[in-house]
Structures are given as C-alpha cells and as structure tokens.
Design a protein around this motif. Sequence first.
Motif, PDB file in Angstrom:
ATOM      1  N   PRO A   1      42.118  46.771  14.372  1.00 21.20           N
ATOM      2  CA  PRO A   1      43.083  47.336  13.419  1.00 21.20           C
ATOM      3  C   PRO A   1      43.590  46.283  12.434  1.00 21.20           C
ATOM      4  O   PRO A   1      44.147  45.272  12.822  1.00 21.20           O
ATOM      5  CB  PRO A   1      44.214  47.834  14.335  1.00 21.20           C
ATOM      6  CG  PRO A   1      43.539  48.136  15.636  1.00 21.20           C
ATOM      7  CD  PRO A   1      42.469  47.086  15.766  1.00 21.20           C
ATOM      8  N   GLY A   2      43.297  46.497  11.182  1.00 19.93           N
ATOM      9  CA  GLY A   2      43.766  45.586  10.150  1.00 19.93           C
ATOM     10  C   GLY A   2      42.899  44.376   9.907  1.00 19.93           C
ATOM     11  O   GLY A   2      43.227  43.541   9.055  1.00 19.93           O
ATOM     12  N   ALA A   3      41.790  44.237  10.623  1.00 16.50           N
ATOM     13  CA  ALA A   3      40.944  43.039  10.451  1.00 16.50           C
ATOM     14  C   ALA A   3      39.503  43.346  10.824  1.00 16.50           C
ATOM     15  O   ALA A   3      39.238  44.104  11.759  1.00 16.50           O
ATOM     16  CB  ALA A   3      41.470  41.890  11.298  1.00 16.50           C
ATOM     17  N   THR A   4      38.587  42.750  10.081  1.00  8.98           N
ATOM     18  CA  THR A   4      37.157  42.825  10.386  1.00  8.98           C
ATOM     19  C   THR A   4      36.664  41.416  10.650  1.00  8.98           C
ATOM     20  O   THR A   4      36.791  40.538   9.798  1.00  8.98           O
ATOM     21  CB  THR A   4      36.374  43.441   9.214  1.00  8.98           C
ATOM     22  OG1 THR A   4      36.828  44.781   9.003  1.00  8.98           O
ATOM     23  CG2 THR A   4      34.879  43.449   9.507  1.00  8.98           C
ATOM     24  N   VAL A   5      36.116  41.192  11.839  1.00 15.40           N
ATOM     25  CA  VAL A   5      35.616  39.858  12.196  1.00 15.40           C
ATOM     26  C   VAL A   5      34.316  39.586  11.453  1.00 15.40           C
ATOM     27  O   VAL A   5      34.168  38.584  10.762  1.00 15.40           O
ATOM     28  CB  VAL A   5      35.418  39.730  13.720  1.00 15.40           C
ATOM     29  CG1 VAL A   5      34.935  38.326  14.068  1.00 15.40           C
ATOM     30  CG2 VAL A   5      36.704  40.054  14.458  1.00 15.40           C
ATOM     31  N   PHE A   6      33.344  40.488  11.611  1.00 11.38           N
ATOM     32  CA  PHE A   6      32.083  40.387  10.869  1.00 11.38           C
ATOM     33  C   PHE A   6      31.587  41.794  10.608  1.00 11.38           C
ATOM     34  O   PHE A   6      32.008  42.769  11.245  1.00 11.38           O
ATOM     35  CB  PHE A   6      31.033  39.552  11.618  1.00 11.38           C
ATOM     36  CG  PHE A   6      30.719  40.049  13.002  1.00 11.38           C
ATOM     37  CD1 PHE A   6      29.880  41.132  13.217  1.00 11.38           C
ATOM     38  CD2 PHE A   6      31.262  39.424  14.118  1.00 11.38           C
ATOM     39  CE1 PHE A   6      29.597  41.593  14.490  1.00 11.38           C
ATOM     40  CE2 PHE A   6      30.989  39.872  15.398  1.00 11.38           C
ATOM     41  CZ  PHE A   6      30.158  40.959  15.583  1.00 11.38           C
ATOM     42  N   GLU A   7      30.654  41.883   9.660  1.00  8.42           N
ATOM     43  CA  GLU A   7      30.216  43.199   9.191  1.00  8.42           C
ATOM     44  C   GLU A   7      28.717  43.187   8.920  1.00  8.42           C
ATOM     45  O   GLU A   7      28.174  42.229   8.348  1.00  8.42           O
ATOM     46  CB  GLU A   7      30.962  43.544   7.898  1.00  8.42           C
ATOM     47  CG  GLU A   7      30.754  44.968   7.408  1.00  8.42           C
ATOM     48  CD  GLU A   7      31.550  45.999   8.208  1.00  8.42           C
ATOM     49  OE1 GLU A   7      30.971  47.038   8.551  1.00  8.42           O
ATOM     50  OE2 GLU A   7      32.736  45.746   8.483  1.00  8.42           O
ATOM     51  N   ASP A   8      28.022  44.222   9.404  1.00 10.71           N
ATOM     52  CA  ASP A   8      26.646  44.517   8.995  1.00 10.71           C
ATOM     53  C   ASP A   8      25.684  43.350   9.242  1.00 10.71           C
ATOM     54  O   ASP A   8      25.010  42.879   8.324  1.00 10.71           O
ATOM     55  CB  ASP A   8      26.629  44.920   7.516  1.00 10.71           C
ATOM     56  CG  ASP A   8      25.523  45.931   7.217  1.00 10.71           C
ATOM     57  OD1 ASP A   8      24.936  46.476   8.172  1.00 10.71           O
ATOM     58  OD2 ASP A   8      25.249  46.177   6.024  1.00 10.71           O
TER      59      ASP A   8
ATOM     60  N   PRO B   1      37.754  35.939   8.023  1.00 11.86           N
ATOM     61  CA  PRO B   1      37.283  37.256   8.491  1.00 11.86           C
ATOM     62  C   PRO B   1      36.233  37.839   7.557  1.00 11.86           C
ATOM     63  O   PRO B   1      35.935  37.268   6.514  1.00 11.86           O
ATOM     64  CB  PRO B   1      38.570  38.086   8.488  1.00 11.86           C
ATOM     65  CG  PRO B   1      39.427  37.445   7.425  1.00 11.86           C
ATOM     66  CD  PRO B   1      39.120  35.979   7.480  1.00 11.86           C
ATOM     67  N   GLU B   2      35.690  38.990   7.950  1.00 10.69           N
ATOM     68  CA  GLU B   2      34.595  39.637   7.221  1.00 10.69           C
ATOM     69  C   GLU B   2      33.421  38.692   7.042  1.00 10.69           C
ATOM     70  O   GLU B   2      32.819  38.604   5.966  1.00 10.69           O
ATOM     71  CB  GLU B   2      35.083  40.179   5.873  1.00 10.69           C
ATOM     72  CG  GLU B   2      36.174  41.237   5.998  1.00 10.69           C
ATOM     73  CD  GLU B   2      36.555  41.854   4.664  1.00 10.69           C
ATOM     74  OE1 GLU B   2      35.654  42.008   3.815  1.00 10.69           O
ATOM     75  OE2 GLU B   2      37.734  42.172   4.480  1.00 10.69           O
ATOM     76  N   ALA B   3      33.092  37.966   8.109  1.00 10.95           N
ATOM     77  CA  ALA B   3      31.955  37.038   8.073  1.00 10.95           C
ATOM     78  C   ALA B   3      30.653  37.814   7.976  1.00 10.95           C
ATOM     79  O   ALA B   3      30.567  38.989   8.339  1.00 10.95           O
ATOM     80  CB  ALA B   3      31.966  36.163   9.325  1.00 10.95           C
TER      81      ALA B   3
END
Length: 285
Positions: free
Chosen positions: A16-23, A212-214
Amino acid sequence: MRHAYVSVEGIARRYPGATVFEDLWFGVNRGEFVCVVGHSGCGKTTVLNILAGLEAPSAGEVIVDGQAIEGPSLDRAVIFQGHALMPWMTAEQNVGFALSCRHRGWPRARLREAARAALVRVGLEQAAEKKPSQLSGGMKQRVGIARALAIEPKMLLMDEPFSALDALTRGVLQDEVARLVAEADQTAFMITHDVDEAILLADRILLMTNGPEARLAEIVVNTLPRPRQRATLHRMPGYHALRDHILEFLITRSRTLAGAPPAGWDPRRVPELRPADAPAALAAP
C-alpha cells in the motif's frame, strides 16, 4: 522466456502506497549461475523469496521447469545470510534433517552416511559432531552449503551468504561454492553487493536500478573464461572493463535510470552487454 529453465514473467511487488519493483522479466538457463546486483531497497531479496516460494508476487509468475511456483519446494534450496542452523543439532544432524525431508524412506544409517559425505565435500568432516555454538561463522555457512547441496536441488538460491564473514573466510567460501556448483552443474541464483564476487561466480549479472519502483535495467554477460580463481581474477583479460562497467552502473546509472522507464522501453527485452569483450560498452547510455 518459456525456453529458459527458470522463467520470471512480469513479476511485481507492491505494498500500500509503495512499489518495490515492477514488471521484471528474465530467464535462468539450466546449469547457469546468475547474480543480481543493486543497491539496498531495489527488491533483490524479495525476488529471491519469490523464486523460493516464500513470497507471492503482486503480479506475474515464475515458471520453473514448466511449472508455476506456488510455494516452497525441496527442488529449490536456499542459503541465507545467516546460517539458519538448528542450534540443538550437530552439523551432521542439521544436514541429516534436510536429507530426511527429501528421502523420507531412508533408514537412519543411510541418512547419517549421506550427511557425512556432504560435510566431507565442504571440508567439515572433523566437525560433524559439533553444534553451531562450537563452530566459527565460516564453518556454520559451510554446514548451510552442505545442507543445501545434499538434497540435490534443481536450483540453488543464495541471499548474500558470505556478507557477514571476514574477507579471508569469504574468499575461501567463494572459491568453494564456485567449485561445488561447477562439479554439480548446478543452476544457481545469488544476491550480492560484492562486484568481484559476482564476476567470480556468475555467467550473467542482472543490474537493478534503485528503488522504489526498481526495474531490471541491464544484463551483463560475463565472458571471462572458466575456471576462475579469486587470486588471479584481476589479471584475466577483460576483467577491468567488466568490473568498471558494473561499478559505473552502481555509482551513477542505477540512480539516474531509476523511476519510470524511458519511452519505448520493453521489459521483456532488457539489453545484454559483454563489456569484457567490448570495453567500448562502457560508453553505452
């Protein structure tokens, strides 16, 4: 990706409120040693936990040998940062317990024989009857390595297993793991902050941007020939170009590439570079 022994297909980890890594998309071939390098917070350990079946991704899936990971399995052995040994058991009993989980029908004598043989492989035959409190940090990690390899997993997962050790012990165990993995033709996936460790062990090195969003920004193919020895690694042709490329990424590009990917970025086709063969790759954007 489907042709790879391990196929990581679009996994993400969100809170919730944060993305560690994506796709994240990448593959690991059978018998290949892959290392992941990146700064703290980019989700390296989370990726390993997903591969181990200890965590579920928020999106995507991981396919191993044609089957989606749905939880932990003895086919995927983990060596943790800490030794994770049971303190009331001897070294032999720790290895034997793992073997008893893999081979439930084996009699006690066979389990003991196999556990002893695993300890011999890591040079700990004289410590078989000692408990973890009687062992040094390096010896404890050797027991962990013996335990993981004894069950003959299809994949070995390592979460910075040598980071807490002194430099001399760490170097010895790096050489030991390189030898053991090569002898078993073991598929391996390892997290490390140590660039030289990655160069010594890996066939390919995955470079993660800062979180975040690595995201996975680049895959470096390690073209240095095997066998590699820690003592002579720095004298191998191509070593310095390879090391400089990875360091430049960690110091500069892991930060400048962080956040939203550029227009047209395809996470399924992450660039693969061979700086050991082509020093000009250092100038790549």
